[in-house]
Design an enzyme around this catalytic site. Structure first.
Site, PDB file in Angstrom:
ATOM      1  N   CYS A  31       4.996   5.341  -5.038  1.00 36.69           N
ATOM      2  CA  CYS A  31       5.746   4.726  -6.140  1.00 36.69           C
ATOM      3  C   CYS A  31       4.876   4.545  -7.380  1.00 36.69           C
ATOM      4  CB  CYS A  31       6.295   3.392  -5.630  1.00 36.69           C
ATOM      5  SG  CYS A  31       6.857   2.260  -6.902  1.00 36.69           S
ATOM      6  N   CYS A  34       4.840   1.019  -8.943  1.00 38.56           N
ATOM      7  CA  CYS A  34       4.094   0.107  -8.058  1.00 38.56           C
ATOM      8  C   CYS A  34       2.604   0.142  -8.410  1.00 38.56           C
ATOM      9  CB  CYS A  34       4.272   0.501  -6.591  1.00 38.56           C
ATOM     10  SG  CYS A  34       5.976   0.390  -6.010  1.00 38.56           S
TER      11      CYS A  34
END
Length: 106
Positions: A31, A34
């Site tokens: 991600c 993230c």
């Protein structure tokens, strides 16, 4: 200070039964957003040491917790207080926003 590592196995003990507020960063290795907030989470772990617990939960390896709390997009940050979700932050947001919400739970 490194953030705690939360898992399906230690979630109840480390998060739900904590006597301090707990910030849980639901994330995954693949991600991009993230990775953007990861440094903020690490900094907050140091800044709130002794006042709150700060940690990360890898959703790929701990799907039970992610499903239980309805995490559908990552990054999602849940702030727990007294075993319940106190606040939710979805998406990559500035560190100051995360910090304010964690301070509100103290």
């Amino acid at each position: 200070m490194k953030p705690n590592t939360f898992t399906d196995e230690n979630f109840a003990t480390e998060v739900l039964k904590s006597d301090k507020p707990v910030l849980v960063d639901f994330w995954a290795v693949w991600c991009g957003p993230c990775k953007m907030i990861a440094p903020f989470v690490e900094e907050l772990a140091g800044e709130f040491e002794g006042k709150a617990k700060v940690g990360k939960l890898d959703v790929d390896n701990n799907q039970e917790s992610a499903i239980k709390y309805g995490v559908r997009s990552i990054p999602t940050i849940l702030i727990f207080k007294d075993g319940k979700v106190h606040d939710t932050i979805i998406g990559a947001v500035p560190k100051v926003k995360i910090k304010k919400k964690l301070e509100a739970a103290l």
